[in-house]
Design a protein around this motif. Structure first.
Motif, short mmCIF file in Angstrom:
data_model
loop_
_atom_site.label_atom_id
_atom_site.label_comp_id
_atom_site.label_asym_id
_atom_site.label_seq_id
_atom_site.Cartn_x
_atom_site.Cartn_y
_atom_site.Cartn_z
N ALA A 34 -40.39 -127.11 39.67
CA ALA A 34 -41.46 -127.21 38.68
C ALA A 34 -40.89 -126.99 37.30
O ALA A 34 -39.98 -126.18 37.11
N GLN A 35 -41.44 -127.74 36.34
CA GLN A 35 -41.07 -127.55 34.95
C GLN A 35 -42.37 -127.53 34.16
O GLN A 35 -43.21 -128.42 34.32
N VAL A 36 -42.54 -126.53 33.31
CA VAL A 36 -43.78 -126.36 32.55
C VAL A 36 -43.54 -126.66 31.08
O VAL A 36 -42.59 -126.14 30.48
N GLU A 37 -44.40 -127.51 30.53
CA GLU A 37 -44.35 -127.80 29.11
C GLU A 37 -45.77 -127.94 28.60
O GLU A 37 -46.54 -128.75 29.12
N ALA A 41 -47.63 -128.60 34.41
CA ALA A 41 -46.56 -128.37 35.38
C ALA A 41 -46.17 -129.71 36.00
O ALA A 41 -47.00 -130.41 36.58
N LYS A 42 -44.90 -130.06 35.86
CA LYS A 42 -44.37 -131.28 36.46
C LYS A 42 -43.63 -130.88 37.73
O LYS A 42 -42.67 -130.10 37.68
N LEU A 43 -44.09 -131.39 38.87
CA LEU A 43 -43.46 -131.10 40.15
C LEU A 43 -42.60 -132.28 40.56
O LEU A 43 -43.05 -133.43 40.55
N THR A 44 -41.37 -132.00 40.93
CA THR A 44 -40.46 -133.04 41.41
C THR A 44 -39.79 -132.55 42.68
O THR A 44 -39.66 -131.36 42.90
N GLY A 45 -39.39 -133.49 43.50
CA GLY A 45 -38.69 -133.15 44.73
C GLY A 45 -39.25 -133.91 45.91
O GLY A 45 -39.97 -134.89 45.76
N TYR A 49 -44.26 -133.79 54.48
CA TYR A 49 -45.57 -134.42 54.69
C TYR A 49 -46.32 -134.62 53.37
O TYR A 49 -46.25 -133.78 52.46
N HIS A 50 -47.06 -135.71 53.31
CA HIS A 50 -47.93 -136.00 52.16
C HIS A 50 -48.93 -134.87 51.94
O HIS A 50 -49.18 -134.45 50.81
N SER A 51 -49.47 -134.33 53.03
CA SER A 51 -50.44 -133.23 52.91
C SER A 51 -49.82 -131.99 52.26
O SER A 51 -50.49 -131.26 51.54
N THR A 52 -48.53 -131.78 52.49
CA THR A 52 -47.83 -130.65 51.86
C THR A 52 -47.75 -130.86 50.36
O THR A 52 -47.95 -129.93 49.57
N ALA A 53 -47.47 -132.08 49.93
CA ALA A 53 -47.42 -132.40 48.50
C ALA A 53 -48.78 -132.14 47.86
O ALA A 53 -48.85 -131.55 46.77
N VAL A 67 -52.59 -126.02 32.92
CA VAL A 67 -53.75 -126.80 32.48
C VAL A 67 -53.76 -128.19 33.08
O VAL A 67 -54.74 -128.91 33.00
N GLY A 68 -52.63 -128.57 33.70
CA GLY A 68 -52.53 -129.87 34.35
C GLY A 68 -51.32 -129.91 35.25
O GLY A 68 -50.39 -129.12 35.09
N VAL A 69 -51.34 -130.84 36.21
CA VAL A 69 -50.22 -131.00 37.14
C VAL A 69 -49.84 -132.47 37.19
O VAL A 69 -50.69 -133.34 37.38
N ASP A 70 -48.56 -132.73 37.03
CA ASP A 70 -47.98 -134.06 37.19
C ASP A 70 -47.10 -133.98 38.43
O ASP A 70 -45.95 -133.56 38.36
N ALA A 71 -47.67 -134.36 39.57
CA ALA A 71 -46.96 -134.23 40.85
C ALA A 71 -46.19 -135.52 41.15
O ALA A 71 -46.77 -136.51 41.59
N GLU A 72 -44.91 -135.48 40.90
CA GLU A 72 -44.03 -136.62 41.19
C GLU A 72 -43.22 -136.28 42.44
O GLU A 72 -42.00 -136.20 42.41
N LEU A 73 -43.93 -136.05 43.53
CA LEU A 73 -43.30 -135.63 44.78
C LEU A 73 -43.20 -136.80 45.75
O LEU A 73 -44.12 -137.60 45.87
N ASP A 74 -42.08 -136.87 46.44
CA ASP A 74 -41.88 -137.85 47.50
C ASP A 74 -42.10 -137.15 48.83
O ASP A 74 -41.88 -135.95 48.96
N TRP A 75 -42.55 -137.90 49.83
CA TRP A 75 -42.73 -137.34 51.16
C TRP A 75 -42.20 -138.33 52.19
O TRP A 75 -42.09 -139.52 51.93
#
Length: 86
Positions: A34-37, A41-45, A49-53, A67-75
């Protein structure tokens, strides 16, 4: 007391939010960073499972200061799709 003074008590510093997210993610076996700006919070990795993301994104949204989440997660497995019936 100015509006700025009141809001300052409600807004969490990005560094504090980052520390809280690092602590949260440390307790998961998944490879997620996670990186916060500016409170986002931007999530990468990658997760298994998709449900875990989805669950991780929800957990991160609940952290004070986010205040917001940018989830750029692969599953690997999309367990949220209904099974295909022939």
């Amino acid at each position: 007391v100015s509006r700025h003074d009141v809001l300052r008590t409600l807004v969490r510093d990005d560094a504090d939010t980052q520390a809280a997210l690092d602590h949260l993610l440390r307790h998961h076996d998944e490879d997620v960073m996670a990186q916060v700006e500016w409170g986002v919070a931007k999530l990468t990795g990658e997760v298994t499972y998709h449900s875990t993301a989805e669950r991780l994104a929800q957990m991160v949204r609940a952290v004070d200061g986010v205040v917001g989440v940018d989830a750029e997660l692969d599953w690997e497995v999309d367990d949220l799709l209904p099974p295909v019936v022939p």
